[in-house]
Design an enzyme around this catalytic site. Structure first.
Site, mmCIF file in Angstrom:
data_model
loop_
_atom_site.group_PDB
_atom_site.id
_atom_site.type_symbol
_atom_site.label_atom_id
_atom_site.label_comp_id
_atom_site.label_asym_id
_atom_site.label_seq_id
_atom_site.Cartn_x
_atom_site.Cartn_y
_atom_site.Cartn_z
ATOM 1 N N HIS A 371 78.209 16.376 -127.502
ATOM 2 C CA HIS A 371 77.988 14.895 -126.457
ATOM 3 C C HIS A 371 78.803 13.658 -126.626
ATOM 4 C CE1 HIS A 371 76.930 12.712 -123.007
ATOM 5 N NE2 HIS A 371 75.495 13.400 -122.806
ATOM 6 N N ASP A 375 81.476 14.768 -121.869
ATOM 7 C CA ASP A 375 80.511 13.566 -121.617
ATOM 8 C C ASP A 375 80.091 14.366 -120.159
ATOM 9 O OD1 ASP A 375 80.753 11.021 -121.991
ATOM 10 O OD2 ASP A 375 82.591 10.609 -120.276
#
Length: 400
Positions: A371, A375
């Site tokens: 992450h 995204d």
């Protein structure tokens, strides 16, 4: 001075190894290219062969020792290899006592001539190595030979079993192999370093199953390899990586490195542990080339013959837990990669199609991603693209 036995080059960035097993002892006669020992790196087990004829002089590093590339681990007294068992010398026979003919016996396979991984497989399955035909160099037994023997039909037992063995110990302590320690460390490092998140989707496999069923025989006849589902997923993954470049990128210090090539790692389970050989430039391959490459790498993995080059690099990985019956999982990223696609078991489920209840072959897919670089929207879009292509496989064939 004897000829040195040294640790060979182990591949890019690999500097250390562990001596898994010596097959010769001091004083043993050896011939050029005869197997001396096996060394185990973080990823593969490699054979070290004799550089000349002669006898083993001194063994400097014993089984289990950690060694470095180029380090001397023993030496050979160079010269003609001679038999080490003097008792085998022929003795003269008297004319009045004819020697009775003997039926030649098949030489027994000594346990110390088996590779550690092969010996482990033989022992665990209570097999007699003398009943296994070796196809390796000089007739040595490979893991593939053991697996083939295990899968072969066995004749009915003709005699009663011996008395029951004593109860086994309830606890067995086994030293971790270098490969297993590396797997453990890398997986933990992945969790400690990356911000791992997993997103899911599901795929209706109806059309791709129908397409494969229609053309699999013709495909195999023309290309000499079976048409599986992995080639469809590899091609779909590449298209998704092109659409979402961040999934094919990695973090290097303060930089993001976007890769404009597609080397796809395919996870393969072996007796020693999980390995991820790499399909190089998969975007330049057709379905047949992908299937042949994956099949060849999987066989090398099962036989313990992968090279460091087979395992190095990789920009993205695919793990198919479905072959073991997994319905859903959260795969762990193979660092420094930023994502891994998890495939799972296809099973019939009740779904709603255009307002109607139908039974369809469905598969859950998972994307574990870092992450820090990817995204949530990109991760979801990545899986949606794969879903779209597998549910409409003609788009893969037409490059749409």
């Amino acid at each position: 001075m004897g000829v040195k036995i040294i640790v060979p080059s182990l591949g890019e960035s690999v500097t250390e190894a562990t001596i898994a097993k010596w097959y010769k002892k001091e004083g043993d006669a050896v011939k050029t290219d005869e197997l001396l020992l096996e060394i185990e790196t973080e990823k593969v087990t490699l054979e070290v062969n004799s550089p000349c004829n002669g006898t083993i002089g001194k063994i400097i590093k014993a089984d289990g020792a950690n060694v470095a590339v180029g380090e001397e681990i023993g030496d050979i007294n160079e010269g003609e290899a001679v038999a080490t068992n003097s008792n085998e010398a022929a003795k003269p026979q008297t004319a009045s006592q004819p020697v009775p003919e003997k039926v030649p016996k098949k030489p027994a396979v000594a346990n110390n001539t088996l590779a550690p991984s092969v010996q482990k497989l033989v022992t665990e399955n209570k097999l007699d190595p003398n009943n296994i035909k070796g196809t390796g160099k000089d007739g040595r037994i490979t893991k593939g030979d053991v697996l083939e023997t295990m899968n072969a039909p066995t004749p009915a037992a003709t005699s009663t079993t011996s008395s029951a063995k004593a109860s086994e110990e309830r606890v067995e302590r086994v030293r971790m192999s270098r490969l297993r320690k590396t797997i453990a460390q890398r997986l933990k490092d992945s969790q400690n370093t990356a911000a791992i998140l997993t997103t899911f989707n599901e795929i209706d496999m109806s059309k791709v199953i129908a397409l494969r069923g229609k053309y699999k025989d013709e495909f195999e006849k023309k290309h000499g390899v079976k048409l599986g589902f992995m080639s469809f997923f590899v091609r779909a993954t590449i298209e998704a990586l092109k659409l979402i470049p961040s999934v094919n990128a990695e973090i290097d210090g303060d930089d993001l490195v976007y890769k404009n090539y597609y080397d796809i790692g395919v996870a393969v389970g072996t007796e020693q542990g999980l390995v991820v050989p790499v399909v190089r430039d998969a975007d330049k391959m057709g379905f047949a080339d992908i299937e042949k490459t994956i099949g060849g790498l999987a066989k090398k993995a099962r036989d313990g013959k992968l090279s460091m080059a087979d395992l190095s690099g990789g920009t993205f990985s695919i793990s198919n837990g479905g072959v073991y019956g997994s319905l859903l999982s959260t795969p762990i990223i193979n660092p420094p990669q930023s994502g891994i696609l998890g495939l799972h078991k296809t099973e019939e489920r009740v779904v709603a199609i255009d307002g109607k209840i139908e039974i369809r072959p469905m598969m859950y897919i998972a994307l574990s991603y870092d992450h820090r670089i990817i995204d949530g929207k990109e991760a979801v879009s990545f899986l949606v693209k794969i879903k779209e292509l597998i549910e409409s496989p003609e788009k893969l064939l037409l490059n749409l």
